[in-house]
Enzyme design. Structure first.
Site, PDB file in Angstrom:
ATOM      1  N   ALA A  11     -33.668  16.715  14.820  1.00  0.00           N
ATOM      2  CA  ALA A  11     -33.564  16.388  16.245  1.00  0.00           C
ATOM      3  C   ALA A  11     -32.154  16.027  16.675  1.00  0.00           C
ATOM      4  O   ALA A  11     -31.844  16.036  17.862  1.00  0.00           O
ATOM      5  CB  ALA A  11     -34.512  15.241  16.574  1.00  0.00           C
ATOM      6  N   GLY A  12     -31.294  15.722  15.692  1.00  0.00           N
ATOM      7  CA  GLY A  12     -29.958  15.211  16.008  1.00  0.00           C
ATOM      8  C   GLY A  12     -29.110  16.231  16.748  1.00  0.00           C
ATOM      9  O   GLY A  12     -29.369  17.432  16.747  1.00  0.00           O
ATOM     10  N   ARG A  16     -20.462  16.651  15.931  1.00  0.00           N
ATOM     11  CA  ARG A  16     -19.191  17.023  15.300  1.00  0.00           C
ATOM     12  C   ARG A  16     -19.018  18.527  15.084  1.00  0.00           C
ATOM     13  O   ARG A  16     -17.932  18.995  14.760  1.00  0.00           O
ATOM     14  CB  ARG A  16     -19.029  16.274  13.977  1.00  0.00           C
ATOM     15  CG  ARG A  16     -18.492  14.863  14.186  1.00  0.00           C
ATOM     16  CD  ARG A  16     -18.356  14.136  12.879  1.00  0.00           C
ATOM     17  NE  ARG A  16     -19.634  13.666  12.391  1.00  0.00           N
ATOM     18  CZ  ARG A  16     -19.868  13.285  11.137  1.00  0.00           C
ATOM     19  NH1 ARG A  16     -18.902  13.354  10.234  1.00  0.00           N
ATOM     20  NH2 ARG A  16     -21.049  12.837  10.775  1.00  0.00           N
ATOM     21  N   ASN A 171     -27.558   6.813  -0.551  1.00  0.00           N
ATOM     22  CA  ASN A 171     -28.864   7.289  -0.118  1.00  0.00           C
ATOM     23  C   ASN A 171     -28.738   8.729   0.350  1.00  0.00           C
ATOM     24  O   ASN A 171     -27.939   9.030   1.240  1.00  0.00           O
ATOM     25  CB  ASN A 171     -29.345   6.402   1.042  1.00  0.00           C
ATOM     26  CG  ASN A 171     -30.606   6.928   1.699  1.00  0.00           C
ATOM     27  OD1 ASN A 171     -31.397   7.622   1.061  1.00  0.00           O
ATOM     28  ND2 ASN A 171     -30.802   6.581   2.970  1.00  0.00           N
ATOM     29  N   TYR A 368     -18.823  63.125  13.794  1.00  0.00           N
ATOM     30  CA  TYR A 368     -19.830  62.216  14.338  1.00  0.00           C
ATOM     31  C   TYR A 368     -21.184  62.901  14.266  1.00  0.00           C
ATOM     32  O   TYR A 368     -21.385  63.960  14.866  1.00  0.00           O
ATOM     33  CB  TYR A 368     -19.531  61.822  15.797  1.00  0.00           C
ATOM     34  CG  TYR A 368     -20.714  61.079  16.375  1.00  0.00           C
ATOM     35  CD1 TYR A 368     -21.134  59.872  15.797  1.00  0.00           C
ATOM     36  CD2 TYR A 368     -21.456  61.596  17.440  1.00  0.00           C
ATOM     37  CE1 TYR A 368     -22.251  59.209  16.277  1.00  0.00           C
ATOM     38  CE2 TYR A 368     -22.579  60.921  17.921  1.00  0.00           C
ATOM     39  CZ  TYR A 368     -22.971  59.731  17.331  1.00  0.00           C
ATOM     40  OH  TYR A 368     -24.085  59.080  17.783  1.00  0.00           O
ATOM     41  N   TYR A 389     -25.986  62.950  23.382  1.00  0.00           N
ATOM     42  CA  TYR A 389     -26.281  62.119  24.554  1.00  0.00           C
ATOM     43  C   TYR A 389     -25.898  62.871  25.814  1.00  0.00           C
ATOM     44  O   TYR A 389     -24.764  63.331  25.943  1.00  0.00           O
ATOM     45  CB  TYR A 389     -25.462  60.815  24.437  1.00  0.00           C
ATOM     46  CG  TYR A 389     -25.761  59.785  25.491  1.00  0.00           C
ATOM     47  CD1 TYR A 389     -27.065  59.397  25.760  1.00  0.00           C
ATOM     48  CD2 TYR A 389     -24.720  59.177  26.189  1.00  0.00           C
ATOM     49  CE1 TYR A 389     -27.330  58.441  26.720  1.00  0.00           C
ATOM     50  CE2 TYR A 389     -24.986  58.216  27.156  1.00  0.00           C
ATOM     51  CZ  TYR A 389     -26.290  57.850  27.421  1.00  0.00           C
ATOM     52  OH  TYR A 389     -26.545  56.893  28.366  1.00  0.00           O
TER      53      TYR A 389
HETATM   54  C1  UD1 Z   1     -28.617   9.012   7.169  1.00  0.00           C
HETATM   55  C2  UD1 Z   1     -29.083   7.724   6.515  1.00  0.00           C
HETATM   56  C3  UD1 Z   1     -28.099   7.311   5.405  1.00  0.00           C
HETATM   57  C4  UD1 Z   1     -27.931   8.447   4.420  1.00  0.00           C
HETATM   58  C5  UD1 Z   1     -27.537   9.724   5.145  1.00  0.00           C
HETATM   59  C6  UD1 Z   1     -27.566  10.874   4.188  1.00  0.00           C
HETATM   60  C7  UD1 Z   1     -30.183   6.513   8.317  1.00  0.00           C
HETATM   61  C8  UD1 Z   1     -30.075   5.399   9.301  1.00  0.00           C
HETATM   62  N1  UD1 Z   1     -29.143   6.693   7.520  1.00  0.00           N
HETATM   63  O1  UD1 Z   1     -27.382   8.714   7.822  1.00  0.00           O
HETATM   64  O2  UD1 Z   1     -28.587   6.156   4.724  1.00  0.00           O
HETATM   65  O3  UD1 Z   1     -26.940   8.097   3.462  1.00  0.00           O
HETATM   66  O4  UD1 Z   1     -28.483  10.029   6.201  1.00  0.00           O
HETATM   67  O5  UD1 Z   1     -27.046  12.034   4.789  1.00  0.00           O
HETATM   68  O6  UD1 Z   1     -31.217   7.147   8.228  1.00  0.00           O
HETATM   69  N2  UD1 Z   1     -32.174  12.645  13.134  1.00  0.00           N
HETATM   70  C9  UD1 Z   1     -33.250  12.829  13.958  1.00  0.00           C
HETATM   71  N3  UD1 Z   1     -33.499  11.922  14.944  1.00  0.00           N
HETATM   72  C10 UD1 Z   1     -32.714  10.820  15.124  1.00  0.00           C
HETATM   73  C11 UD1 Z   1     -31.610  10.630  14.277  1.00  0.00           C
HETATM   74  C12 UD1 Z   1     -31.370  11.560  13.286  1.00  0.00           C
HETATM   75  O7  UD1 Z   1     -33.982  13.815  13.824  1.00  0.00           O
HETATM   76  O8  UD1 Z   1     -33.022  10.046  16.034  1.00  0.00           O
HETATM   77  C13 UD1 Z   1     -31.909  13.617  12.081  1.00  0.00           C
HETATM   78  C14 UD1 Z   1     -30.580  14.329  12.280  1.00  0.00           C
HETATM   79  O9  UD1 Z   1     -30.780  15.546  12.960  1.00  0.00           O
HETATM   80  C15 UD1 Z   1     -30.124  14.572  10.858  1.00  0.00           C
HETATM   81  C16 UD1 Z   1     -30.773  13.445  10.058  1.00  0.00           C
HETATM   82  O10 UD1 Z   1     -31.807  12.941  10.869  1.00  0.00           O
HETATM   83  O11 UD1 Z   1     -30.625  15.775  10.341  1.00  0.00           O
HETATM   84  C17 UD1 Z   1     -29.805  12.327   9.675  1.00  0.00           C
HETATM   85  O12 UD1 Z   1     -29.307  11.727  10.826  1.00  0.00           O
HETATM   86  P1  UD1 Z   1     -27.822  11.251  10.922  1.00  0.00           P
HETATM   87  O13 UD1 Z   1     -27.621  10.595  12.219  1.00  0.00           O
HETATM   88  O14 UD1 Z   1     -26.900  12.335  10.520  1.00  0.00           O
HETATM   89  O15 UD1 Z   1     -27.849  10.095   9.799  1.00  0.00           O
HETATM   90  P2  UD1 Z   1     -26.647   9.676   8.903  1.00  0.00           P
HETATM   91  O16 UD1 Z   1     -25.740   8.816   9.693  1.00  0.00           O
HETATM   92  O17 UD1 Z   1     -26.072  10.848   8.226  1.00  0.00           O
END
Ligand code: UD1
Ligand code: CA
Length: 470
Positions: A11-12, A16, A171, A368, A389
């Site tokens: 969903a993100g 970047r 993580n 061709y 053509y």
């Molecule tokens: C997250 C973890 C972090 C871990 C890292 C690994 C959290 C708070 N942190 O951080 O501990 O080390 O992943 O890559 O979980 N997404 C949604 N909805 C949201 C927010 C995010 O679907 O509301 C999805 C994003 O599209 C993405 C994934 O979740 O695919 C991770 O979200 P992102 O914001 O990139 O988390 P990180 O800061 O990378």
């Protein structure tokens, strides 16, 4: 094994990437990153797979419409990873077993690793199992804070103390959860952190407080859990994936002269004893037989190529079929629907489209050939053009076995050149040529004697060649 359910977060925003397209639709070695993850998910044969979409949800949903059995849930607005998981609660209501969480922007994770995660989860009787890794540079990741051997909690970069920032075990964001009691606990997560988001990693501390068991599994190869957040990371992951593909092909007996400049998509097959020169791209579902040689600057997309074929430098070949013992190039363009049958040859600056070139037939220079069906042992002279053509519709040209098309001929379609017929050089063929006959369209040649001298006199004695101006 208990039932397996999979949830994929997508969903993100992917801010970047600076892209108008959803981040997870950007391709890694020819396959959108989300498809890598969905293929891994499918290999695990789960009972259900749910994907959480939000940013550009409709676009993503239509791009993924080919994945049958994929359930979509929409997260709007995106309030964090714990919030994303809660969106799937209705979709998973009444389900039991294990829920594995994957990320649409982590394409290199293997199904084998997920299986090991599930095994660790079930054998330990944990409520949650976190996939972790030791990395050189943990910056930006959540850190695994341990209390003795046990995981105590996960702390995000922004919320970590300087001592916690020294921790190099991170993580991955990939977890196995026992579904029973999961959502109840996730509802208890509060957005008490620097970003004001609902953090799923906080579940670890929640579970520990409740006395529920949390386990970890460390992946030996941290590359597997690499996420893609920027174009630079996209390039880096693509490089790793390609290196692996090249290594796999080399182990299978293919010579790759310069792996650094050889771009081979994940689904491409190459037979043993083939030689691939530098700067070659093999894309899509291309498959090449054995003992072939592909020279520099060649790009082949979605093609089936037989054995002992040579593709000379700088050819573009898409959605086409090439039989065994054929050769192509240099500088040839086979457009969609070109079919070179066994032993056919296409040479310099020849373009084919929706055209069958029969066994042993040749078009060696500057031609061709479009919408044409060409039989066996036909010779297509230099500069032959199918005029397929008429400005409105495409028409077909049929050239039967053994025919000989003289250089610089135009074949105005629809038209048929019969078996063993000849077309004289420079002929414009507008009507069918019966088998065994010769077609010529130009009138008899006239030579006008003394013409050059007469012209010079007319021009007032200028000694230069006709037409030359000073
Ligand atoms: C997250 C973890 C972090 C871990 C890292 C690994 C959290 C708070 N942190 O951080 O501990 O080390 O992943 O890559 O979980 N997404 C949604 N909805 C949201 C927010 C995010 O679907 O509301 C999805 C994003 O599209 C993405 C994934 O979740 O695919 C991770 O979200 P992102 O914001 O990139 O988390 P990180 O800061 O990378
Ligand atoms: Ca991320």
């Amino acid at each position: 094994m208990p039932d397996l359910h999979i949830i994929v977060l997508a969903a993100g925003k992917g801010t970047r990437m600076k892209s108008a397209r959803p981040k997870v639709l950007h391709s890694v070695a020819g396959t959108p990153m989300v498809d890598w993850v969905l293929r891994t998910a499918a290999a695990l044969r789960p009972r259900t797979t749910t994907i959480v979409v939000g940013y550009r949800a409709a676009e993503l949903q239509s791009a993924l419409s080919g994945h049958r059995d994929l359930r979509f849930v929409v997260q709007e607005p995106q309030l964090g990873t714990a919030h994303a998981l809660l969106m799937a609660e209705p979709a998973l209501a009444g389900r039991t077993g294990i829920l594995v969480m994957l990320y649409a922007d982590v394409p290199m994770l293997t199904a084998e690793t997920v299986v090991r995660l599930m095994e660790r989860h079930t054998s330990s009787g944990a409520s949650a199992t976190v996939l972790t890794a030791d990395v050189e540079n943990p910056y930006g990741y959540g850190r695994i804070v341990r209390d003795g051997e046990q995981i105590a909690r996960i702390v995000e970069e922004r919320d970590a103390s300087s001592a916690e920032r020294q921790i190099r075990e991170i993580n991955s964001g990939i977890y196995a959860f026992t579904l029973e009691g999961l959502f109840e606990a996730v509802h208890g997560i509060a957005p008490k952190n620097a970003q004001g988001e609902y953090y799923l990693p906080d579940l670890v501390a929640v579970y520990r407080r409740q006395g529920r068991k949390v386990e970890t599994l460390k992946v030996p190869d941290a590359d597997e859990i690499r996420g893609i957040n920027s174009r630079a990371e996209l390039a880096e992951v693509s490089r790793i994936v390609r290196q692996r593909k090249n290594a796999e092909l080399m182990a299978g007996g293919v010579t790759i002269e310069d792996p650094a400049t050889t771009y081979i998509d994940r689904d491409v097959a190459v037979g043993a004893d083939s030689i691939i020169h530098p700067g070659v791209s093999l894309e899509g579902n291309t498959s090449l037989g054995q003992g072939r040689e592909i020279h520099s600057g060649v790009r082949i997309v979605n093609c089936r190529v037989g054995d002992r074929v040579v593709i000379k430098n700088h050819c573009l070949i898409t959605d086409s079929t090439i039989g065994s013992d054929a050769s192509v190039g240099p500088f040839a363009h086979l457009r969609p629907g070109a079919e070179l049958q066994d032993g056919a040859h296409v040479g310099n600056f020849v373009e084919l489209k929706k055209t069958v070139l029969g066994p042993g037939s040749k078009a060696m220079h500057l031609a061709y050939l479009g919408n044409a069906t060409i039989g066996a042992k036909v010779n297509i002279g230099a500069g032959t053009i199918t005029c397929n053509y008429d400005g409105v519709t495409k028409h077909s040209t049929i050239i039967e076995d053994g025919a000989f098309i003289g250089s610089d001929s135009q074949l105005v379609a629809p038209v048929t050149i019969g078996k063993d017929a000849y077309v004289g050089s420079g002929t414009t063929v507008r009507e069918d040529v019966p088998p065994g006959s010769l077609a010529v369209s130009a009138g008899a040649q006239r030579n006008i004697e003394g013409w050059v001298d007469k012209k010079k006199k007319k021009q007032g004695g200028s000694s230069g060649p006709a037409g030359k101006r000073s």
